[in-house]
Design an enzyme around this catalytic site. Structure first.
Site, mmCIF file in Angstrom:
data_model
loop_
_atom_site.group_PDB
_atom_site.id
_atom_site.type_symbol
_atom_site.label_atom_id
_atom_site.label_comp_id
_atom_site.label_asym_id
_atom_site.label_seq_id
_atom_site.Cartn_x
_atom_site.Cartn_y
_atom_site.Cartn_z
ATOM 1 N N GLN A 99 0.846 -1.200 0.000
ATOM 2 C CA GLN A 99 0.000 0.000 0.000
ATOM 3 C C GLN A 99 0.881 1.249 0.000
ATOM 4 O OE1 GLN A 99 -2.272 1.635 3.361
ATOM 5 N NE2 GLN A 99 -4.091 1.565 2.059
ATOM 6 N N TYR A 180 -5.146 10.816 4.350
ATOM 7 C CA TYR A 180 -3.768 11.067 3.906
ATOM 8 C C TYR A 180 -3.778 11.932 2.634
ATOM 9 C CZ TYR A 180 -3.004 7.809 7.602
ATOM 10 O OH TYR A 180 -3.021 7.217 8.835
ATOM 11 N N ARG A 227 -7.513 2.582 -2.993
ATOM 12 C CA ARG A 227 -8.424 2.545 -1.844
ATOM 13 C C ARG A 227 -9.050 3.916 -1.587
ATOM 14 N NH1 ARG A 227 -7.902 0.671 4.568
ATOM 15 N NH2 ARG A 227 -9.578 -0.811 4.247
ATOM 16 N N GLY A 313 -9.513 -6.100 8.739
ATOM 17 C CA GLY A 313 -8.372 -5.524 9.428
ATOM 18 C C GLY A 313 -8.105 -6.279 10.718
#
Ligand SMILES: Cc1cc2nc3c(=O)[nH]c(=O)nc-3n(C[C@H](O)[C@H](O)[C@H](O)COP(=O)(O)O)c2cc1C
Length: 360
Positions: A99, A180, A227, A313
């Site tokens: 990622q 982000y 994503r 997760g």
């Protein structure tokens, strides 16, 4: 057998099942120059029975680092060290994507040589605190990227993707979620630009689309996932027009032919169906589960046609053999939240498998 355990196409690959390990930052990249360690190799190898492993966020450049002890993919030393992570996953028949995560304004000067200022779309400080080596600190006001900075950042993503392939990864996931840098560009509160990289929804999606295009050109679209997390407000992100923005984003991404879209579902769960319909390719869904996680319920979403794969997760973090556990209805280990970020093997590589529990 449940659809979840049947192979599925992800870009140029066939995944052996439809259970994906979601990306999880673990802050244990203690190798030299932000390189992964042997312990990280063990952690990922233990989880190789996933249809696809997506690694923790990996910075494409030094200024892209968001937290202490996260790994990078911008140096020869890091590429070499990642080979020791990808090889054992492949030996066990798994697939692994890195990622690529650029922290943008969520970074902190304490992470960078010469205490550089992190970058962002606009000089807007995120409300809240971040974790640094010196304890919790307020976020700082980022330096807005100029045109040259935007171009350089896009090319950092492309070269990190090439490095990922050199390191033995099967592909990369571009992180446009969770507050982000790419999500900052998509948002209405962190991106106040009036040039072609902001303003309208079409302006705000441009950076994400250009990163995806450059990465696809670098390594092939069929090795690139992306994503998103509409209306997940992590790190002080606000999206006043998320439906228009994400539908425009999918329309712009569809022609690229990416390997998959990874949707981290937020508060607007009804929107998932629209995104599913709008997206032409493979969809990995990370379902919103406010009342706690139920693995079997998530797998039913594949049967229902809402997703092609589902990602986990916390459950994958705590259950290295998660596909086998959910297939057999085995008991699930509980994630130890105190050991999520940083530390040693405890709460990392010492979660028992069902087989190990049976031998006790
Ligand atoms: C310890 C931890 C670290 C995480 N780090 C990342 C990350 O690096 N990149 C990312 O996209 N999401 C990250 N997430 C979010 C997960 O990918 C996932 O979306 C979230 O945990 C919800 O899924 P779950 O309910 O199955 O745990 C992290 C989650 C956890 C628990």
């Amino acid at each position: 057998m449940s659809l979840a355990y049947q192979p599925v196409t992800i870009g140029r690959y066939q995944a052996r099942n439809r259970l994906v390990m979601a990306p999880m930052t673990r802050n244990r990249a203690y190798g030299p120059g932000a390189s992964p360690t042997d312990l990280m190799a063990t952690y990922y190898a233990q989880r190789a029975s996933a249809g696809l492993i997506i690694t923790e966020g990996v910075q494409p450049s030094p200024i892209g680092q968001a937290f202490p002890n996260t790994p990078g993919l911008h140096s020869a030393e890091q590429v070499e060290a990642w080979r020791a992570v990808t090889a054992p996953v492949h030996e066990r028949g798994g697939l692994i994507f890195a990622q690529l995560q650029h922290g943008g304004r969520i970074g902190h000067p304490s992470l960078y040589e010469d205490r550089l200022t992190p970058v962002g779309p606009s000089p807007v400080r995120a409300a809240g605190m971040t974790f640094t080596a010196d304890g919790p600190q307020e976020f700082v006001t980022p330096s807005p990227l100029d045109q040259a900075g935007i171009r350089a950042t896009i090319s950092d993503f492309a070269s990190a993707a090439r490095n990922a392939i050199e390191a033995g990864f099967d592909g990369v996931e571009i992180h446009a979620a969770n507050g982000y840098l790419l999500h900052q560009f998509l948002s209405t509160n962190a991106n106040l630009r009036t040039d072609e990289w902001g303003g309208t929804a079409h302006g705000r999606i441009r950076f994400t689309v250009e990163v995806a295009r450059a990465v696809a050109e670098a390594i092939g679209a069929d090795r690139v996932g992306l994503r998103i997390s509409p209306v997940i407000g992590y790190s002080d992100i606000r999206e006043d027009d998320h439906r228009a923005t994400y539908l425009a984003l999918l329309d712009a991404l569809n022609p690229l032919g990416l390997a998959y879209l990874h949707l981290a579902e937020g508060a607007d769960t009804e929107f998932t169906e629209s995104l599913r319909q709008r997206w032409h390719g493979t969809l990995i869904l990370n379902p919103s589960t406010p009342g706690g996680h139920t693995g079997p319920e998530a797998l039913k979403l594949i049967e229902a046609g809402l997703a092609d794969l589902v990602s986990f997760g916390g459950l994958f973090l705590a259950n290295p053999d998660l596909p086998e556990r959910l297939r057999t209805g085995g008991l699930l280990n509980t994630p130890d939240q105190d050991r999520f970020y940083g530390g040693d093997h405890r709460g990392y590589t010492d979660y028992p498998t069902l087989a190990a529990l049976g031998e006790e």
